[in-house]
Design a protein around this motif. Structure first.
Motif, PDB file in Angstrom:
ATOM      1  N   UNK A 406    -142.067 -84.868  28.168  1.00 32.80           N
ATOM      2  CA  UNK A 406    -141.239 -83.661  28.249  1.00 32.80           C
ATOM      3  C   UNK A 406    -142.156 -82.500  28.591  1.00 32.80           C
ATOM      4  N   UNK A 407    -141.610 -81.481  29.221  1.00 32.78           N
ATOM      5  CA  UNK A 407    -142.333 -80.230  29.434  1.00 32.78           C
ATOM      6  C   UNK A 407    -141.471 -79.135  28.830  1.00 32.78           C
ATOM      7  N   UNK A 408    -141.908 -78.655  27.684  1.00 28.88           N
ATOM      8  CA  UNK A 408    -141.125 -77.664  26.945  1.00 28.88           C
ATOM      9  C   UNK A 408    -142.073 -76.889  26.038  1.00 28.88           C
ATOM     10  N   UNK A 409    -142.324 -75.651  26.381  1.00 26.08           N
ATOM     11  CA  UNK A 409    -143.252 -74.832  25.607  1.00 26.08           C
ATOM     12  C   UNK A 409    -142.752 -74.615  24.187  1.00 26.08           C
ATOM     13  N   UNK A 410    -141.456 -74.828  23.942  1.00 29.10           N
ATOM     14  CA  UNK A 410    -140.910 -74.606  22.607  1.00 29.10           C
ATOM     15  C   UNK A 410    -141.040 -75.807  21.686  1.00 29.10           C
ATOM     16  N   UNK A 411    -141.501 -76.969  22.207  1.00 31.96           N
ATOM     17  CA  UNK A 411    -141.516 -78.135  21.312  1.00 31.96           C
ATOM     18  C   UNK A 411    -142.446 -79.260  21.729  1.00 31.96           C
ATOM     19  N   UNK A 412    -143.274 -79.085  22.741  1.00 33.88           N
ATOM     20  CA  UNK A 412    -144.060 -80.217  23.233  1.00 33.88           C
ATOM     21  C   UNK A 412    -145.297 -80.496  22.384  1.00 33.88           C
ATOM     22  N   UNK A 413    -146.088 -79.488  22.080  1.00 37.71           N
ATOM     23  CA  UNK A 413    -147.406 -79.720  21.508  1.00 37.71           C
ATOM     24  C   UNK A 413    -147.310 -80.188  20.051  1.00 37.71           C
ATOM     25  N   UNK A 414    -148.044 -81.251  19.682  1.00 39.76           N
ATOM     26  CA  UNK A 414    -147.997 -81.749  18.301  1.00 39.76           C
ATOM     27  C   UNK A 414    -148.461 -80.708  17.293  1.00 39.76           C
ATOM     28  N   UNK A 415    -147.953 -80.848  16.075  1.00 44.14           N
ATOM     29  CA  UNK A 415    -148.262 -79.877  15.021  1.00 44.14           C
ATOM     30  C   UNK A 415    -148.611 -80.551  13.704  1.00 44.14           C
ATOM     31  N   UNK A 416    -149.038 -81.824  13.759  1.00 44.93           N
ATOM     32  CA  UNK A 416    -149.400 -82.508  12.531  1.00 44.93           C
ATOM     33  C   UNK A 416    -149.007 -83.965  12.563  1.00 44.93           C
ATOM     34  N   UNK A 417    -149.304 -84.643  11.478  1.00 44.51           N
ATOM     35  CA  UNK A 417    -149.060 -86.076  11.363  1.00 44.51           C
ATOM     36  C   UNK A 417    -147.562 -86.369  11.364  1.00 44.51           C
ATOM     37  N   UNK A 418    -147.146 -87.385  12.116  1.00 45.76           N
ATOM     38  CA  UNK A 418    -145.758 -87.816  12.112  1.00 45.76           C
ATOM     39  C   UNK A 418    -145.463 -88.547  10.806  1.00 45.76           C
ATOM     40  N   UNK A 419    -144.208 -88.460  10.335  1.00 48.21           N
ATOM     41  CA  UNK A 419    -143.885 -89.050   9.031  1.00 48.21           C
ATOM     42  C   UNK A 419    -142.475 -89.624   9.032  1.00 48.21           C
ATOM     43  N   UNK A 420    -142.196 -90.443   8.026  1.00 49.63           N
ATOM     44  CA  UNK A 420    -140.885 -91.091   7.910  1.00 49.63           C
ATOM     45  C   UNK A 420    -139.920 -90.188   7.156  1.00 49.63           C
ATOM     46  N   UNK A 421    -138.660 -90.259   7.570  1.00 48.17           N
ATOM     47  CA  UNK A 421    -137.579 -89.566   6.879  1.00 48.17           C
ATOM     48  C   UNK A 421    -136.421 -90.546   6.811  1.00 48.17           C
ATOM     49  N   UNK A 422    -136.340 -91.290   5.694  1.00 47.52           N
ATOM     50  CA  UNK A 422    -135.397 -92.390   5.611  1.00 47.52           C
ATOM     51  C   UNK A 422    -135.809 -93.467   6.599  1.00 47.52           C
ATOM     52  N   UNK A 423    -134.896 -93.836   7.472  1.00 45.94           N
ATOM     53  CA  UNK A 423    -135.208 -94.839   8.502  1.00 45.94           C
ATOM     54  C   UNK A 423    -135.687 -94.197   9.802  1.00 45.94           C
ATOM     55  N   UNK A 424    -135.796 -92.876   9.820  1.00 49.62           N
ATOM     56  CA  UNK A 424    -136.188 -92.157  11.024  1.00 49.62           C
ATOM     57  C   UNK A 424    -137.657 -91.764  10.978  1.00 49.62           C
ATOM     58  N   UNK A 425    -138.182 -91.417  12.142  1.00 47.54           N
ATOM     59  CA  UNK A 425    -139.540 -90.894  12.269  1.00 47.54           C
ATOM     60  C   UNK A 425    -139.440 -89.453  12.730  1.00 47.54           C
ATOM     61  N   UNK A 426    -140.214 -88.579  12.095  1.00 45.35           N
ATOM     62  CA  UNK A 426    -140.175 -87.150  12.399  1.00 45.35           C
ATOM     63  C   UNK A 426    -141.508 -86.730  12.999  1.00 45.35           C
ATOM     64  N   UNK A 427    -141.419 -85.958  14.067  1.00 45.54           N
ATOM     65  CA  UNK A 427    -142.617 -85.445  14.740  1.00 45.54           C
ATOM     66  C   UNK A 427    -142.688 -83.920  14.564  1.00 45.54           C
ATOM     67  N   UNK A 428    -143.710 -83.401  13.885  1.00 48.02           N
ATOM     68  CA  UNK A 428    -143.904 -81.946  13.853  1.00 48.02           C
ATOM     69  C   UNK A 428    -144.342 -81.440  15.225  1.00 48.02           C
ATOM     70  N   UNK A 429    -143.821 -80.281  15.630  1.00 47.52           N
ATOM     71  CA  UNK A 429    -144.176 -79.730  16.937  1.00 47.52           C
ATOM     72  C   UNK A 429    -144.448 -78.228  16.832  1.00 47.52           C
ATOM     73  N   UNK A 430    -145.224 -77.751  17.799  1.00 50.61           N
ATOM     74  CA  UNK A 430    -145.493 -76.322  17.912  1.00 50.61           C
ATOM     75  C   UNK A 430    -144.480 -75.675  18.847  1.00 50.61           C
ATOM     76  N   UNK A 431    -144.129 -74.450  18.528  1.00 51.26           N
ATOM     77  CA  UNK A 431    -143.291 -73.626  19.386  1.00 51.26           C
ATOM     78  C   UNK A 431    -144.135 -72.441  19.842  1.00 51.26           C
ATOM     79  N   UNK A 432    -144.478 -72.426  21.139  1.00 53.73           N
ATOM     80  CA  UNK A 432    -145.342 -71.366  21.660  1.00 53.73           C
ATOM     81  C   UNK A 432    -144.591 -70.404  22.574  1.00 53.73           C
TER      82      UNK A 432
END
Length: 495
Positions: A406-432
């Motif tokens: 994806x190319x999106x300045x509001x959500x592309x760049x990682x912002x930390x370790x990915x983690x589980x949320x129930x059966x889902x996986x959550x990715x922290x992202x930076x908003x620049x």
């Protein structure tokens, strides 16, 4: 295959010449050009670009230089073209073609309009078939320096080249204008009018001068790390806004950022980027966390000849490893703790010859994945998410698929370790949007395979004044950590 490019001969720039060369290389096609009348460019734009280069004491942006069509050495005509690519954004053009625009204008002029409106440009790739327009891709690109038209226009041009090259490769591989699809952000750009470059340049120079004078009389805001005992636990998104976080104190001669915390060998340790103002080069430092927080001050544990940041630390087969960002060296390096937490050795180069920002490791379905942002030629590392895959940590890493996820300045760049949320996986992202690391968010990963990547935004945060940045979240060992842009040295920060 034969590709014809529609060009406005009165507004032909170096970035367009590179786009043509890269498209022909990616598609293995022969090329031709045809002249059309594009929208009139903004008045005084080139003069203002020259003024910016002088006022900010930087080289003028080469990608925006005007060129003669003779530089292309291509024949003229659209007859027998398999693909027509419109680089002029002409309102008078008809016929099936691939059109690239920013806000309905050509890339350079449209990017200038967006920047003058205080916005980040949206690049639209439009497939025109039988008179109908279909949005084949939309990228939301970064503006790293909002005071300068040339800087932001160059980034937009770099991403436009990448978008066209990716599209040409897919068309050469069998896609059609009717089926061509590239990554697409769902946000809608704000409508904006033609800007006035001369007024923008004058105002930007005045703001730059005021900022320089301000730095003479006060310390500007800088990054700071903050922590709390774990209030989130498993199975929930972190509640960050409006909560009190304790700041990791510094001596005023450095800042701390990019916090990661790990529990290993019976000890809980916080790793950070330490940035001494005297050297202006980041290094990785560590401080132990006791029951009441940091014990002492961070001490250097990894320092090289290039800037280091984002100390992504993790355990593998009983050993502790780290992948610090070393994009200045154009390598993704793996380090191993030989005497935790103070001594580390370089164990492997995972990916060579790449400018990868904030590499974030994730394991799924027996495979390893690396998420990060890649800076393309003339582009930014804030806005383009790339994903690499390997069977093993030190195995052969390769892009999961061609082009950015994806190319999106509001959500592309990682912002930390990915983690589980129930059966889902959550990715922290930076908003620049508005500035580097201005905000932080969390997205649910919906798809991760060779066919593509998809995610759903769950939460987006902007810190409350006086804080002006928030761009990392991690947890572990009974603690949660963030970093913020803080004005002053308050012991408690409240995002």
């Amino acid at each position: 295959m034969r590709v014809s490019f529609l060009i406005d001969s009165t507004d032909f720039r170096r970035w367009q010449a590179k786009a043509i060369a890269d498209v022909l290389t990616a598609s293995g096609a022969s090329g031709a050009i045809a002249m059309v009348a594009g929208p009139p460019p903004a008045g005084l734009l080139d003069l203002c670009l020259a003024f910016e280069a002088l006022a900010f004491r930087r080289p003028r942006s080469g990608p925006l230089d005007r060129l003669s069509l003779s530089a292309l050495n291509l024949p003229i005509g659209t007859a027998d073209a398999d693909i027509v690519i419109d680089l002029a954004a002409s309102a008078e053009t008809t016929g099936d073609r691939l059109l690239i625009t920013v806000g309905g204008f050509g890339v350079a002029a449209g990017a200038a309009n967006a920047i003058m409106a205080g916005e980040e440009p949206f690049i639209d790739l439009i497939a025109v078939v039988n008179g109908e327009q279909r949005l084949a891709g939309r990228w939301h690109v970064a503006v790293e320096d909002r005071r300068q038209l040339g800087s932001g226009m160059t980034i937009a041009a770099g991403r436009a080249i990448e978008m066209l090259t990716l599209a040409a490769g897919r068309l050469a591989a069998g896609a059609t204008l009717g089926s061509l699809t590239l990554p697409r952000v769902e946000a809608e750009p704000s409508p904006h009018r033609r800007g006035q470059p001369a007024l923008f340049a004058a105002a930007a120079f005045a703001r730059s001068l005021a900022a320089r004078l301000e730095r003479l009389v006060r310390t500007p805001p800088n990054w700071a790390v903050a922590w709390r005992t774990d209030e989130t636990g498993d199975g929930a998104l972190p509640a960050i806004a409006g909560r009190r976080w304790r700041r990791l104190s510094d001596d005023g001669g450095r800042f701390y950022a990019d916090p990661f915390v790990v529990r290993y060998g019976g000890r809980t340790v916080l790793f950070v980027e330490e940035f001494p103002f005297a050297t202006e080069k980041g290094l990785i430092s560590a401080v132990e966390l006791g029951a009441n927080g940091p014990v002492g001050t961070p001490r250097p544990v990894i320092e090289t000849d290039c800037h280091l940041s984002y100390p992504f630390v993790f355990e593998e087969d009983g050993a502790l490893y780290m992948i610090p960002e070393s994009s200045g060296r154009r390598k993704v390096e793996l380090w191993r703790a030989v005497n935790f937490p103070d001594h580390w050795e370089r164990a492997a180069v995972l990916i060579d010859d790449i400018d990868l920002g904030d590499a974030t490791l994730f394991r799924a379905d027996g495979r390893c994945y690396l998420f990060g942002t890649v800076r393309p030629h003339w582009g930014s590392s804030w806005d383009g998410l790339a994903i690499f895959a390997a069977e093993h940590l030190t195995g052969q890493w390769a892009p999961l698929f061609s082009g950015p996820a994806k190319v999106d300045v509001s959500s592309a760049r990682p912002a930390g370790r990915m983690f589980s949320l129930g059966t889902s996986v959550v990715r922290p992202f930076q908003d620049s949007v508005g500035g580097y690391g201005a905000g932080l968010g969390f997205a649910r990963v919906d798809r991760l395979d060779a066919g593509g990547y998809a995610e759903t935004k769950l939460m987006a945060l902007r810190p409350a004044p006086p804080l002006s940045g928030l761009h990392t979240y991690n947890r572990g060992g009974g603690f949660e950590v963030i970093d913020v842009i803080s004005d002053g040295d308050a012991a408690i920060v409240t995002p």
